[in-house]
Write a protein that holds these residues in place. Structure first.
Motif, PDB file in Angstrom:
ATOM      1  N   ILE A 305       0.864  -1.185   0.000  1.00  0.00           N
ATOM      2  CA  ILE A 305       0.000   0.000   0.000  1.00  0.00           C
ATOM      3  C   ILE A 305       0.892   1.224   0.000  1.00  0.00           C
ATOM      4  N   GLU A 306       0.642   2.165  -0.914  1.00  0.00           N
ATOM      5  CA  GLU A 306       1.538   3.314  -1.029  1.00  0.00           C
ATOM      6  C   GLU A 306       0.833   4.473  -1.729  1.00  0.00           C
ATOM      7  N   ILE A 307       1.233   5.680  -1.377  1.00  0.00           N
ATOM      8  CA  ILE A 307       0.813   6.888  -2.085  1.00  0.00           C
ATOM      9  C   ILE A 307       2.068   7.653  -2.485  1.00  0.00           C
ATOM     10  N   THR A 308       2.121   8.042  -3.748  1.00  0.00           N
ATOM     11  CA  THR A 308       3.254   8.827  -4.249  1.00  0.00           C
ATOM     12  C   THR A 308       2.793  10.228  -4.618  1.00  0.00           C
ATOM     13  N   ASP A 309       3.769  11.131  -4.720  1.00  0.00           N
ATOM     14  CA  ASP A 309       3.430  12.508  -5.088  1.00  0.00           C
ATOM     15  C   ASP A 309       3.357  12.652  -6.603  1.00  0.00           C
ATOM     16  N   ALA A 310       3.234  13.890  -7.071  1.00  0.00           N
ATOM     17  CA  ALA A 310       3.019  14.142  -8.497  1.00  0.00           C
ATOM     18  C   ALA A 310       4.198  13.720  -9.364  1.00  0.00           C
ATOM     19  N   VAL A 311       5.391  13.596  -8.770  1.00  0.00           N
ATOM     20  CA  VAL A 311       6.563  13.184  -9.553  1.00  0.00           C
ATOM     21  C   VAL A 311       6.939  11.727  -9.263  1.00  0.00           C
ATOM     22  N   GLY A 312       6.075  11.017  -8.542  1.00  0.00           N
ATOM     23  CA  GLY A 312       6.292   9.598  -8.311  1.00  0.00           C
ATOM     24  C   GLY A 312       7.091   9.236  -7.083  1.00  0.00           C
ATOM     25  N   ALA A 313       7.425  10.219  -6.245  1.00  0.00           N
ATOM     26  CA  ALA A 313       8.184   9.939  -5.023  1.00  0.00           C
ATOM     27  C   ALA A 313       7.232   9.520  -3.903  1.00  0.00           C
ATOM     28  N   THR A 314       7.626   8.502  -3.147  1.00  0.00           N
ATOM     29  CA  THR A 314       6.777   8.036  -2.058  1.00  0.00           C
ATOM     30  C   THR A 314       6.623   9.124  -1.007  1.00  0.00           C
ATOM     31  N   ILE A 315       5.434   9.258  -0.454  1.00  0.00           N
ATOM     32  CA  ILE A 315       5.176  10.293   0.545  1.00  0.00           C
ATOM     33  C   ILE A 315       5.322   9.733   1.953  1.00  0.00           C
ATOM     34  N   PHE A 316       4.636   8.628   2.219  1.00  0.00           N
ATOM     35  CA  PHE A 316       4.606   8.042   3.562  1.00  0.00           C
ATOM     36  C   PHE A 316       5.456   6.779   3.667  1.00  0.00           C
ATOM     37  N   GLY A 317       6.067   6.360   2.544  1.00  0.00           N
ATOM     38  CA  GLY A 317       6.673   5.046   2.487  1.00  0.00           C
ATOM     39  C   GLY A 317       5.589   4.001   2.272  1.00  0.00           C
ATOM     40  N   ALA A 318       5.994   2.810   1.890  1.00  0.00           N
ATOM     41  CA  ALA A 318       5.029   1.750   1.585  1.00  0.00           C
ATOM     42  C   ALA A 318       4.829   0.832   2.781  1.00  0.00           C
ATOM     43  N   ILE A 319       3.585   0.404   2.961  1.00  0.00           N
ATOM     44  CA  ILE A 319       3.273  -0.712   3.855  1.00  0.00           C
ATOM     45  C   ILE A 319       3.423  -1.984   3.026  1.00  0.00           C
ATOM     46  N   GLU A 320       4.312  -2.876   3.434  1.00  0.00           N
ATOM     47  CA  GLU A 320       4.527  -4.137   2.719  1.00  0.00           C
ATOM     48  C   GLU A 320       4.475  -5.272   3.738  1.00  0.00           C
ATOM     49  N   GLN A 321       3.493  -6.150   3.587  1.00  0.00           N
ATOM     50  CA  GLN A 321       3.269  -7.177   4.601  1.00  0.00           C
ATOM     51  C   GLN A 321       2.987  -8.541   3.988  1.00  0.00           C
ATOM     52  N   VAL A 322       3.354  -9.581   4.734  1.00  0.00           N
ATOM     53  CA  VAL A 322       3.082 -10.958   4.352  1.00  0.00           C
ATOM     54  C   VAL A 322       2.059 -11.528   5.333  1.00  0.00           C
ATOM     55  N   MET A 323       1.037 -12.200   4.779  1.00  0.00           N
ATOM     56  CA  MET A 323       0.047 -12.864   5.638  1.00  0.00           C
ATOM     57  C   MET A 323       0.700 -14.117   6.225  1.00  0.00           C
ATOM     58  N   THR A 324       0.667 -14.243   7.538  1.00  0.00           N
ATOM     59  CA  THR A 324       1.442 -15.272   8.226  1.00  0.00           C
ATOM     60  C   THR A 324       0.591 -15.990   9.259  1.00  0.00           C
ATOM     61  N   LYS A 325       0.716 -17.305   9.322  1.00  0.00           N
ATOM     62  CA  LYS A 325      -0.051 -18.087  10.291  1.00  0.00           C
ATOM     63  C   LYS A 325       0.491 -17.875  11.693  1.00  0.00           C
ATOM     64  N   GLN A 326      -0.393 -17.556  12.607  1.00  0.00           N
ATOM     65  CA  GLN A 326      -0.045 -17.390  14.013  1.00  0.00           C
ATOM     66  C   GLN A 326      -0.361 -18.661  14.776  1.00  0.00           C
ATOM     67  N   THR A 327       0.645 -19.265  15.372  1.00  0.00           N
ATOM     68  CA  THR A 327       0.414 -20.458  16.180  1.00  0.00           C
ATOM     69  C   THR A 327      -0.195 -20.035  17.517  1.00  0.00           C
ATOM     70  N   PRO A 328      -1.355 -20.574  17.873  1.00  0.00           N
ATOM     71  CA  PRO A 328      -1.987 -20.185  19.150  1.00  0.00           C
ATOM     72  C   PRO A 328      -1.059 -20.454  20.336  1.00  0.00           C
ATOM     73  N   ARG A 329      -1.132 -19.570  21.311  1.00  0.00           N
ATOM     74  CA  ARG A 329      -0.292 -19.709  22.510  1.00  0.00           C
ATOM     75  C   ARG A 329      -1.177 -19.796  23.746  1.00  0.00           C
ATOM     76  N   GLY A 330      -0.702 -20.590  24.694  1.00  0.00           N
ATOM     77  CA  GLY A 330      -1.351 -20.644  25.996  1.00  0.00           C
ATOM     78  C   GLY A 330      -2.684 -21.364  26.024  1.00  0.00           C
TER      79      GLY A 330
END
Length: 330
Positions: A305-330
């Motif tokens: 997920i990302e938004i760039t400015d009018a010249v293509g430069a990132t404004i906020f930086g990109a959110i880059e994530q991998v969906m990952t299985k969480q092993t239940p704890r406790g």
């Protein structure tokens, strides 16, 4: 000015001022140890942080270093409050139309909003942890603002002055858990896990002409597994401005400095611009073809997920994530 937090110094991170190109940063501990501390005394800390940003831009900031995105926590690793709106009514209209329901007239004059999860946010490169794919994992690309202290009953015109930072959020949803929760008549809980914030938050003046009428006016670009998914316009079809959303949230209570207010999923009338969440895409498919074709996210899938400015430069930086299985704890 752009601000972020390093994964150091405790659970609230270490505040850093970040260069406009997001390549360099400098710790701001002499001003405020954390972003929350800065927001608590914003009228005093903001000018000093701006001065440090100017030093960084000029190459004069002592202790400046090259920024590694993986070293960043969420800018606000935890917040006192996160309230999320649904300001893009094309999304609401389509979802309701797909199930044969009309949009109540009140939706056009009174914002939809709910209390979201704020006790912990993922960093921009952190995996999204979910126990089961059966929950229906979805991304939601949104714009957020962060406020200073907002008095109860504030008018929208005054609320505008309390918007101090702007950023992005991946407001993760577990779609298959939502119907059961809503059927109870008491809102979201298990269906709304932790969300992720963009690498940096920026002051509105940093956005220039792209920040107008308390709205951000840029395409919200999203990718899934490297493939283009959407670029809905954030300044189009937004029924309520952020000033109106802040005022709505503060109608019966004050908002504490560091409160995050979300726009809701970005959506336009023009479906040719793609979508900002899978539920939206699946709704478009249902209205067109009678059933959805796009699956929800699976473990190993990536989102960007990302938004760039009018010249293509990132404004906020990109959110880059991998969906990952969480092993239940406790």
């Amino acid at each position: 000015m752009k601000l972020g937090s390093l994964k150091e110094g405790g659970r609230d991170g270490t505040l850093v001022v970040v260069s406009r190109d997001l390549k360099h940063a400098v710790r701001a501990g002499a001003i405020a140890a954390t972003l929350q501390q800065a927001l608590d005394d914003w009228s005093n800390t903001a000018p000093r942080l701006n001065a440090l940003a100017a030093e960084l831009a000029a190459g004069d900031a002592a202790g400046a270093f090259d920024l590694d995105m993986t070293a960043l926590a969420a800018p606000l690793p935890r917040a006192y409050e996160f309230v999320d709106g649904s300001a893009y009514l094309p999304h609401v209209e389509r979802v309701r139309r797909a199930r044969g329901a009309e949009v109540p007239e009140s939706f056009y004059v009174d914002p939809l909003m709910y209390q979201a999860t704020s006790a912990g946010f993922y960093g921009p490169r952190d995996p999204v942890l979910v126990a089961s794919e059966d929950y229906g994992i979805d991304l939601e690309a949104e714009v957020i603002v962060v406020t200073d202290d907002v008095p109860m009953g504030v008018a929208p015109a005054t609320a505008s002055r309390h918007i101090q930072l702007v950023g992005l959020v991946n407001d993760v949803s577990l779609r298959n858990l939502i119907p059961g929760e809503l059927a109870k008549g008491f809102g979201f809980l298990q269906s709304k896990p932790r969300s992720a914030l963009s690498p940096v938050l920026v002051t509105p003046d940093e956005l220039g002409a792209d920040w107008k009428d308390d709205k951000l006016h840029r395409p919200m670009r999203t990718w899934i597994n490297g493939h283009w998914f959407g670029e809905a316009e954030t300044g189009v079809d937004m029924q309520f401005s952020f000033a109106e959303l802040v005022a709505h949230a503060a109608k019966t209570r004050p908002l504490t400095a560091g409160t995050i207010v979300g726009s809701g999923t970005i959506a336009n009338e023009d479906t040719g611009k793609g979508a900002s969440c899978l539920a939206e895409q699946r709704t478009v498919e249902t209205l067109r073809d009678g059933k959805p074709a796009t699956p929800f996210l699976k473990f190993g899938d990536t989102v960007r997920i990302e938004i760039t400015d009018a010249v293509g430069a990132t404004i906020f930086g990109a959110i880059e994530q991998v969906m990952t299985k969480q092993t239940p704890r406790g």
